[in-house]
Write an enzyme that holds these catalytic residues in place. Sequence first.
Site, PDB file in Angstrom:
ATOM      1  N   CYS A   9     -88.399 -66.995   5.691  1.00 60.92           N
ATOM      2  CA  CYS A   9     -88.257 -68.016   6.739  1.00 60.92           C
ATOM      3  C   CYS A   9     -86.821 -68.066   7.255  1.00 60.92           C
ATOM      4  CB  CYS A   9     -88.612 -69.393   6.186  1.00 60.92           C
ATOM      5  SG  CYS A   9     -90.278 -69.483   5.581  1.00 60.92           S
ATOM      6  N   HIS A  22     -73.232 -58.318  -0.006  1.00 61.51           N
ATOM      7  CA  HIS A  22     -74.206 -59.190   0.665  1.00 61.51           C
ATOM      8  C   HIS A  22     -75.532 -59.201  -0.096  1.00 61.51           C
ATOM      9  CE1 HIS A  22     -76.001 -61.455   3.870  1.00 61.51           C
ATOM     10  NE2 HIS A  22     -76.933 -60.536   4.058  1.00 61.51           N
TER      11      HIS A  22
END
Lengths: 441, 307
Positions: A53, A94
């Site tokens: 999401c 990351h």
Amino acid sequence: MASPVLLCVGLSHREVPIAVREQVAVSADDLPEKLRRLKAIPGVREAFLVSTCNRLEIFSVADSRTVADDLLREVGPAGAPHAVVRSDDDALTHLFRVAASLDSMVVGEAQILGQIKDAHETAKLHGAAGAYFARLMAKAQSAAKRVRTETQIARGAVSVASVAVQLARKVLGNLAGRTVLLVGAGEMAQLAARELHQSSASELLVANRSSARAEEIAREVAGVAVNLAELPALLERADVVLCSTGAREPVVTHEMMVRALKARRYRPAFLIDLALPRNVEPSVNELENVYVYDMDDLERVAAGNRELREQEVARAEEIVREELAALRKADRERSAVPVLARLREHAHGVAKSEVERTLAQLAALDEKQKKAVQAMASAIVNKLLHGPTSRLREEQGGPLAEAAAELFGLAEGPGADPVANPVANPPEGEAADVLPISGRK
Amino acid sequence: MLAARRPLCNQSEAMTTALVHIALSAYVAAAVFFLVWLVRPQRPAAPDATSRLVSAGRAMLLVGVVLHLASFAAARAQGGIATAGLGGDEWRGGQLFSLLAAVTVAGYLILDFRYKLPVAGAFVAPFTVAVMVPAHLVQTGARQFAPSLTHSAALALHVGAAALGSAALGLAFALSLLYLLGEKQIKNKHPGRLFSRLPSLDLIDRAGWRLSVWGFAFLSIAIATGSLVSKESTGASFPLQPKEGFAVLAWALLAALIQARLVAGWRGRRVALLVVAGFLLLVGTYAGLFAAPPQASTLSMLVPGGG
């Protein structure tokens, strides 16, 4: 062949609002085809894609940085102008931060690690990810688990579900006697529904396109299955509505809510939209006594949690740095071993050929004398290599191993394939190569 | 301060004044505690410190209101001078505001006991100080009641109902402001510092509604008894003055609000806005006291400078 690079192309709740994210999201049904296309991009060796999401991230090991342009096209026209391109060490960092939930909308939430694992498993299943990402994911998971066990960031109201429940209480107060309606089968919405039910909400209704699925979820969350076709009537009854369907069009419309509000005599209603694309028309929030929160809105509330847990987050970041350093050290060690082997092989090869040439000119030597000459040559090589070998072992490879490889022309060879560790020694100045696409040259 | 300006008639009046000043100091301390609690960042690591501030604020308000009410009792015992006046021969300027402050604080403490609303204390305590300071610092002369009203039960009932109604509506006004602030923050999805201090919107709405109903009931009594008092003093049941006009408008607005809530189910933001409007009209009633000529209204004698 050029050195391969680790690339990460993507966008998250930090870069774009939900209106953009819902356009670029990749559904589970579309994922296999997307992975096939990624793998088919020239220069891509391995790839996997995480679509949640809050983010769409494509990780890839590629032959060159230019492959990032092709990966960007896969993000889609709506997302590409906002996407961030990371490479090598920065892409690796990351990945670790995302897995450790340090880049999450709600820092410390547990779901992201499972989502990344699932994404990687799917990519493996479809042949898009291989040995490189298998090793990297193992390390990233290990770091994430350390963060969870050694810090407190996962403690308290840190899940989106908890934040949603907290907001519902802020609007409706005591949830005793309230009716909760769960529309769709999203995992996060189910979590929130369970939590609301445990907060003494008296009634939990479960509506789904498939009545069998509704029955199944209702059993899981101790609710009552209802017919989705009756949604307008259900909205009149429900005080909290949790939406997480996969519908491409809004399920709860402005008009539907206006009628429901009148029928419920303006009793307040709290709508939590955890779907992507959104299930509730944004204009519904403009209605009096109706409050709609989507994923982005929950981020704002979650920001407060991050502030309160700054120290724990700092400790978690430190753990990620430690794990990254350990990974780099291991990579350097791995890279040093083939250099040493090749160096010794090279030196002994030179010595052997020189001994053979010399012995050919000294035909009068007997076997014992020939062996003595060969032993002497081997001893000279060993003595000459003793110092460099020790240094290389001490340094665990790194720049010294690269220098030795360069000096003795050892770059070619089976152990030299940098795909095994493209991030072991990132070139100086490239580690911070994080440029939005608009800023790329 | 006031003691230095106003000559003390006797020892009893000195005690009354001292009680009022101690009460005022307690209100100031309560305001400081509540405001510090409101503005300082929330620290989950030290919840005890937070609750101590709120507890101290509540304790100071309780001490203040007990001493304040004691001052009214002492004043009444000595014959109506100074801060009490009901049933006495005369009123001094600011008495009504002093009474209003005491009733508001008492009302807040009951509300807080019932709903746990410390954030409203951060509004009520400074409001009390703001009302009390001018009420006791402004030097005004005592006014004699009309002889017919000296021991009028209607006047006592009128003033009591007006004070209770004003206090209830004042608290409802404060809660309505809190509701509007909280609702805006939730609606705009930008929770600020106040957000974490606020109770749920539902609780504020319910508490504000009950206070509005009580306020409406007392205002109805105040208007009815005011009419009797007016007839006793001036002969006119309902003189057309700004004070009366504002009072009737406020009453009508509250009546409409109650009707809309009960019949159409109005709640939340629009009800909060109506309560704010109703309270502002009520403030207009008090402003009307200043505007009215001395002989036009009995209560014109009860305010600083009145009459």
